[in-house]
Design a protein around this motif. Structure first.
Motif, PDB file in Angstrom:
ATOM      1  N   GLY A   1       0.780  -1.229   0.000  1.00  0.00           N
ATOM      2  CA  GLY A   1       0.000   0.000   0.000  1.00  0.00           C
ATOM      3  C   GLY A   1       0.808   1.273   0.000  1.00  0.00           C
ATOM      4  N   GLY A   2       1.974   1.281  -0.642  1.00  0.00           N
ATOM      5  CA  GLY A   2       2.774   2.497  -0.706  1.00  0.00           C
ATOM      6  C   GLY A   2       3.578   2.776   0.545  1.00  0.00           C
ATOM      7  N   LEU A   3       3.680   1.800   1.453  1.00  0.00           N
ATOM      8  CA  LEU A   3       4.475   1.966   2.668  1.00  0.00           C
ATOM      9  C   LEU A   3       5.922   1.571   2.425  1.00  0.00           C
ATOM     10  CD1 LEU A   3       2.115   0.362   5.352  1.00  0.00           C
ATOM     11  CD2 LEU A   3       2.455   2.802   4.933  1.00  0.00           C
ATOM     12  N   PHE A   4       6.847   2.239   3.122  1.00  0.00           N
ATOM     13  CA  PHE A   4       8.225   1.772   3.183  1.00  0.00           C
ATOM     14  C   PHE A   4       8.801   2.117   4.546  1.00  0.00           C
ATOM     15  CE2 PHE A   4       8.390   5.980   1.272  1.00  0.00           C
ATOM     16  CZ  PHE A   4       9.512   6.592   1.788  1.00  0.00           C
ATOM     17  N   PHE A   5       9.894   1.438   4.911  1.00  0.00           N
ATOM     18  CA  PHE A   5      10.426   1.510   6.260  1.00  0.00           C
ATOM     19  C   PHE A   5      11.927   1.788   6.203  1.00  0.00           C
ATOM     20  CE2 PHE A   5       7.079  -1.605   5.779  1.00  0.00           C
ATOM     21  CZ  PHE A   5       6.148  -1.236   6.734  1.00  0.00           C
ATOM     22  N   THR A   6      12.401   2.608   7.145  1.00  0.00           N
ATOM     23  CA  THR A   6      13.836   2.872   7.271  1.00  0.00           C
ATOM     24  C   THR A   6      14.267   2.591   8.707  1.00  0.00           C
ATOM     25  OG1 THR A   6      13.407   5.235   7.751  1.00  0.00           O
ATOM     26  CG2 THR A   6      13.852   4.626   5.455  1.00  0.00           C
ATOM     27  N   GLY A   7      15.347   1.838   8.863  1.00  0.00           N
ATOM     28  CA  GLY A   7      15.842   1.492  10.195  1.00  0.00           C
ATOM     29  C   GLY A   7      17.112   2.242  10.511  1.00  0.00           C
ATOM     30  N   ASP A   8      17.166   2.858  11.685  1.00  0.00           N
ATOM     31  CA  ASP A   8      18.348   3.614  12.088  1.00  0.00           C
ATOM     32  C   ASP A   8      18.895   3.092  13.408  1.00  0.00           C
ATOM     33  OD1 ASP A   8      16.700   4.857  14.111  1.00  0.00           O
ATOM     34  OD2 ASP A   8      15.974   6.253  12.599  1.00  0.00           O
ATOM     35  N   GLY A   9      19.439   3.979  14.250  1.00  0.00           N
ATOM     36  CA  GLY A   9      20.159   3.542  15.442  1.00  0.00           C
ATOM     37  C   GLY A   9      19.324   3.043  16.593  1.00  0.00           C
ATOM     38  N   THR A  10      18.046   3.406  16.648  1.00  0.00           N
ATOM     39  CA  THR A  10      17.241   3.002  17.797  1.00  0.00           C
ATOM     40  C   THR A  10      15.981   2.241  17.409  1.00  0.00           C
ATOM     41  OG1 THR A  10      16.042   5.127  17.783  1.00  0.00           O
ATOM     42  CG2 THR A  10      18.022   4.977  19.151  1.00  0.00           C
ATOM     43  N   GLY A  11      15.531   2.384  16.206  1.00  0.00           N
ATOM     44  CA  GLY A  11      14.286   1.744  15.796  1.00  0.00           C
ATOM     45  C   GLY A  11      14.076   1.936  14.309  1.00  0.00           C
ATOM     46  N   PHE A  12      12.807   2.085  13.926  1.00  0.00           N
ATOM     47  CA  PHE A  12      12.542   2.283  12.505  1.00  0.00           C
ATOM     48  C   PHE A  12      11.376   3.242  12.324  1.00  0.00           C
ATOM     49  CE2 PHE A  12       9.721  -1.085  13.760  1.00  0.00           C
ATOM     50  CZ  PHE A  12       8.589  -0.961  12.952  1.00  0.00           C
ATOM     51  N   ARG A  13      11.365   3.862  11.154  1.00  0.00           N
ATOM     52  CA  ARG A  13      10.305   4.789  10.800  1.00  0.00           C
ATOM     53  C   ARG A  13       9.446   4.199   9.688  1.00  0.00           C
ATOM     54  NH1 ARG A  13      14.387   8.627  12.246  1.00  0.00           N
ATOM     55  NH2 ARG A  13      13.562  10.173  13.716  1.00  0.00           N
ATOM     56  N   VAL A  14       8.159   4.532   9.741  1.00  0.00           N
ATOM     57  CA  VAL A  14       7.193   4.086   8.747  1.00  0.00           C
ATOM     58  C   VAL A  14       6.814   5.280   7.883  1.00  0.00           C
ATOM     59  CG1 VAL A  14       4.982   2.950   8.335  1.00  0.00           C
ATOM     60  CG2 VAL A  14       6.290   2.421  10.423  1.00  0.00           C
ATOM     61  N   TRP A  15       6.988   5.146   6.566  1.00  0.00           N
ATOM     62  CA  TRP A  15       6.692   6.213   5.616  1.00  0.00           C
ATOM     63  C   TRP A  15       5.643   5.749   4.628  1.00  0.00           C
ATOM     64  CZ3 TRP A  15       9.671  10.622   6.507  1.00  0.00           C
ATOM     65  CH2 TRP A  15      10.816  10.446   7.283  1.00  0.00           C
ATOM     66  N   LYS A  16       4.969   6.715   3.996  1.00  0.00           N
ATOM     67  CA  LYS A  16       3.983   6.365   2.967  1.00  0.00           C
ATOM     68  C   LYS A  16       4.021   7.406   1.855  1.00  0.00           C
ATOM     69  CE  LYS A  16      -0.807   5.044   2.123  1.00  0.00           C
ATOM     70  NZ  LYS A  16      -2.139   4.780   2.688  1.00  0.00           N
ATOM     71  N   TRP A  17       3.919   6.905   0.629  1.00  0.00           N
ATOM     72  CA  TRP A  17       3.847   7.819  -0.504  1.00  0.00           C
ATOM     73  C   TRP A  17       2.546   8.587  -0.461  1.00  0.00           C
ATOM     74  CZ3 TRP A  17       7.953   8.997  -3.149  1.00  0.00           C
ATOM     75  CH2 TRP A  17       9.002   8.086  -3.257  1.00  0.00           C
ATOM     76  N   ALA A  18       2.618   9.891  -0.736  1.00  0.00           N
ATOM     77  CA  ALA A  18       1.418  10.718  -0.787  1.00  0.00           C
ATOM     78  C   ALA A  18       0.592  10.326  -2.006  1.00  0.00           C
ATOM     79  CB  ALA A  18       1.804  12.201  -0.844  1.00  0.00           C
TER      80      ALA A  18
END
Length: 431
Positions: A408-425
């Motif tokens: 559904g247009g979601l993608f995820f990025t993982g960094d030093g403490t956890g991860f972020r959830v992003w979505k295409w507009a």
């Protein structure tokens, strides 16, 4: 029992990104020279994009299970074999990087430290960013903390409502995709070097072993053989491949009779650790700390070619259409295509200001292919392909070592403490 668990992913061609928008004045025919990657006409009277699939845009983004069709970064090429037409030449006069000068309008590319701490007094007048991203084509939905060190793997096994993250803090965490809550923590006793999923299987690479879990049956297996850290894994031709610290690529095949993964091959040739793998066009490609890329036949498992154009560690590999993309700590992304002899040659080199760590691709809200590149300055660049026109940036406090594509247009990025959830507009309808 097949390794794919009946959930083999099929990667269809995403369709090329056009250097110019189609209009009624264009001949509704795809440019032959653009397909070969060497059209020198600008403007060109023919289309620099693929024609829509007969079943509509939805067919280009869904595999029938609700998950988007990703670039073939872990299970084969999405388009034709990696091969040029008979008129191949290496003059670099093609559509790669043609529109690279188009930049996203932005303010100072630095996140405000006071805003991060919640006490910036300048508000909207601050000359630094009060956001973890630049660009209007995607939005941040959530930031989930929990890991104590950098996230090195993100995976979404088929048929599950859970997302898994692995970290150098020696744990794997399971997250509920509906609530964002952490559902459990697995302590592994070793740093997670990589993590992938294939069908219901979750594979985690740690020092000297690969852990395998069937998320539907809860079966747990330990695959021995690696020497040192397991840095990368990929599935291809019903084999699980793992790149290890001693420069060896190990392969296992699932045996339905014993209900286990059995050793199938050991590929040797790299002199230092293998840190990136990708499968495509019936080949396995491996990137190493020895600065080289090797192409292996999936049928014979013999090395076919060694590429030495990078001058530092080859951190990530990606297959898109008939091209192989590679990124390195030498601050370049190289685009490779095969000559008539079958050997790969560089057709375009994109330079960055920082070393590159990871490549990932997905279609945006308009089904146009986007390349995501994480750099060692704690950021991710997003580019249209093949123009390398910049779409935006993502920032973090620490290096972003893991990027994963969701439904559904979601993608995820993982960094030093956890991860972020992003979505295409959502795409704005044209008047």
């Amino acid at each position: 029992m097949d390794l794919d668990g009946g959930n083999r992913r099929v990667f269809n061609r995403l369709g090329g990104s056009s250097a110019a928008s189609p209009d009624s004045s264009k001949n509704q025919k795809v440019c032959y020279h653009w397909r070969a990657g060497k059209c020198s006409r600008f403007p060109c009277p023919f289309l620099h994009r693929e024609l829509p699939h007969p079943s509509g845009p939805a067919a280009a983004t869904s595999n029938g299970s609700g998950a988007p069709k990703r670039f073939a970064d872990d299970s084969g090429f999405s388009g034709p074999a990696l091969r040029r037409g008979p008129n191949f030449n290496n003059n670099h006069n093609n559509s790669w990087g043609r529109m690279g000068a188009n930049k996203v309008v932005r303010k100072t590319e630095k996140v405000c430290n006071y805003w991060v701490q919640g006490n910036c007094s300048y508000g909207d007048k601050c000359r630094f960013l009060h956001s973890w991203s630049l660009g209007e084509c995607f939005t941040l939905l959530n930031h989930l903390d929990g890991h104590q060190k950098v996230v090195t793997g993100i995976a979404l096994p088929a048929g599950m409502d859970k997302l898994y993250t692995g970290s150098k803090d020696e744990t794997v965490r399971a997250w509920d995709t509906n609530t964002g809550q952490c559902m459990g923590v697995i302590n592994l006793g070793g740093e997670v070097g990589c993590m992938i999923s294939e069908g219901p299987w979750l594979f985690v690479g740690i020092p000297n072993v690969v852990k395998a879990w069937n998320t539907q049956t809860n079966q747990e297996l330990s695959l021995s053989g690696p020497v040192g850290q397991v840095y990368t894994m990929v599935v291809g031709n019903d084999l699980l491949f793992a790149g290890t610290q001693d420069g060896t690529i190990l392969a296992w095949k699932f045996n339905a009779v014993t209900n286990n993964f059995e050793p199938a091959a050991s590929l040797k040739g790299h002199t230092l650790a293998v840190v990136s793998l990708v499968v495509g066009a019936n080949r396995l490609y491996s990137g190493s700390m020895d600065h080289s890329i090797k192409a292996w036949s999936l049928e014979t498992l013999q090395c076919l070619q060694t590429l030495t154009e990078h001058t530092s560690v080859v951190m990530s590999l990606l297959c898109w259409e008939q091209f192989l993309l590679s990124c390195s700590l030498d601050q370049t992304i190289k685009v490779w295509v095969a000559t008539e002899s079958g050997n790969l040659e560089v057709t375009y080199t994109h330079k960055e200001e920082h070393g590159l760590l990871n490549l990932r691709g997905m279609p945006d809200s308009e089904s146009k292919p986007v390349l995501m590149c994480s750099c060692n300055d704690n950021s991710v660049r997003l580019y249209d392909l093949p123009s390398f026109s910049e779409k935006g940036k993502i920032f973090a406090k620490q290096e972003i070592r893991a990027i994963e594509v969701g439904p559904g247009g979601l993608f995820f990025t993982g960094d030093g403490t956890g991860f972020r959830v992003w979505k295409w507009a959502e795409a704005v309808p044209k008047p």
